[in-house]
Scaffold this motif. Structure first.
Motif, PDB file in Angstrom:
ATOM      1  N   LYS A   9      17.595  41.811  -8.714  1.00 23.38           N
ATOM      2  CA  LYS A   9      18.177  43.775  -9.004  1.00 23.38           C
ATOM      3  C   LYS A   9      18.691  43.042 -10.276  1.00 23.38           C
ATOM      4  O   LYS A   9      18.290  42.272 -11.365  1.00 23.38           O
ATOM      5  N   ARG A  10      17.970  44.896 -11.182  1.00 19.49           N
ATOM      6  CA  ARG A  10      17.846  45.024 -12.802  1.00 19.49           C
ATOM      7  C   ARG A  10      18.971  45.929 -12.559  1.00 19.49           C
ATOM      8  O   ARG A  10      18.897  46.639 -11.614  1.00 19.49           O
ATOM      9  N   ASN A  11      19.051  46.018 -14.176  1.00 19.77           N
ATOM     10  CA  ASN A  11      20.115  47.132 -14.202  1.00 19.77           C
ATOM     11  C   ASN A  11      18.877  48.323 -14.288  1.00 19.77           C
ATOM     12  O   ASN A  11      17.688  48.431 -14.445  1.00 19.77           O
ATOM     13  N   ALA A  12      19.803  50.503 -14.018  1.00 24.69           N
ATOM     14  CA  ALA A  12      18.206  51.648 -14.423  1.00 24.69           C
ATOM     15  C   ALA A  12      17.495  50.772 -16.114  1.00 24.69           C
ATOM     16  O   ALA A  12      16.838  50.949 -15.520  1.00 24.69           O
ATOM     17  N   GLN A  16      13.189  50.386 -15.540  1.00 18.84           N
ATOM     18  CA  GLN A  16      12.771  52.285 -15.864  1.00 18.84           C
ATOM     19  C   GLN A  16      11.385  50.534 -16.692  1.00 18.84           C
ATOM     20  O   GLN A  16      10.320  51.559 -16.836  1.00 18.84           O
ATOM     21  N   ARG A  17      11.629  50.185 -17.605  1.00 21.11           N
ATOM     22  CA  ARG A  17      10.950  49.177 -18.039  1.00 21.11           C
ATOM     23  C   ARG A  17      10.410  48.668 -17.548  1.00 21.11           C
ATOM     24  O   ARG A  17       8.898  48.379 -18.188  1.00 21.11           O
ATOM     25  N   GLN A  18      10.280  47.766 -16.347  1.00 16.50           N
ATOM     26  CA  GLN A  18       9.887  47.060 -15.729  1.00 16.50           C
ATOM     27  C   GLN A  18       8.219  48.193 -15.438  1.00 16.50           C
ATOM     28  O   GLN A  18       7.270  48.006 -14.540  1.00 16.50           O
TER      29      GLN A  18
END
Length: 213
Positions: A9-12, A16-18
């Motif tokens: 899990k990552r933040n929004a 987006q960066r990924q």
């Protein structure tokens, strides 16, 4: 050493960066091929520092595996969704499958180099195998629809041969010039259908096993 998990899990903002990094990697892999691509080139394409890239992916292999998994899964799902109601004839259905596969590979030329050249993770290899199976299953199901008495193993065998034919021509198609591509695309249709159509006719006219003739 922690195992890289692209699904964590990552933040929004991180997600987006990924996505930006993966789009950049796809562009560079498509232009340069897997072996010539570097993480520095990917970072430069994405407009970030190498250090930023390493916050999301530990190395080039991890990026390649995520991309290959994503493409394979997307392609397999689309193949399974072709003509679910069975409205197309056998020839039309196979042409639809081939057209989709060729179009997808033209849109994502980096997919082929990743599948062929990249040392993919176990998860990516499983997705690649599932993609091939989706192609085989589609053709096998169409054969069984036309030939209800054909065995599953026989139908699967013909689907596997059709897959080998497709992959053989795809190797040339991915590097073809715009002027030569239409002929290769037609060759793809002809080769696969010329293999499959006799299966339909030969099986339909085959004598029963208990025939004395």
């Amino acid at each position: 050493m922690a195992v890289f998990d692209p699904r964590r899990k990552r933040n929004a903002r991180g997600e987006q960066r990924q996505r930006v990094l993966l789009r950049a990697a796809a562009s560079v892999f498509g232009r340069m091929g897997y072996h010539e691509t570097t993480t520095n080139a990917i970072a430069r394409e994405a407009g970030v520092s190498p250090a930023t890239l390493y916050q999301f992916f530990p190395n080039k292999e991890a990026i390649a595996s995520v991309l290959a998994s994503t493409y394979a899964r997307e392609m397999a799902e689309a193949e399974r969704a072709i003509d679910p109601e069975g409205a197309l004839s056998f020839t039309e259905a196979i042409q639809e499958l081939l057209d989709f596969c060729m179009k997808f590979n033209r849109k994502h030329p980096e997919f082929h180099t990743l599948v062929i050249d990249a040392p993919l993770s176990a998860a990516a290899r499983e997705e690649k195998q599932a993609l091939g199976q989706a192609y085989v299953d589609f053709i096998a199901a169409r054969l069984r629809r036309e030939l209800p008495k054909i065995s599953r193993s026989e139908a699967t065998h013909h689907g596997q041969v059709a897959l080998m034919i497709f992959r053989g021509i795809l190797e040339e198609l991915t590097t073809a010039t715009p002027s030569t591509r239409p002929r290769l695309q037609q060759a793809m249709h002809d080769a696969v259908l010329r293999y499959l159509k006799p299966v339909l006719t030969q099986t339909k006219i085959a004598l029963p096993k208990n025939s004395q003739y």
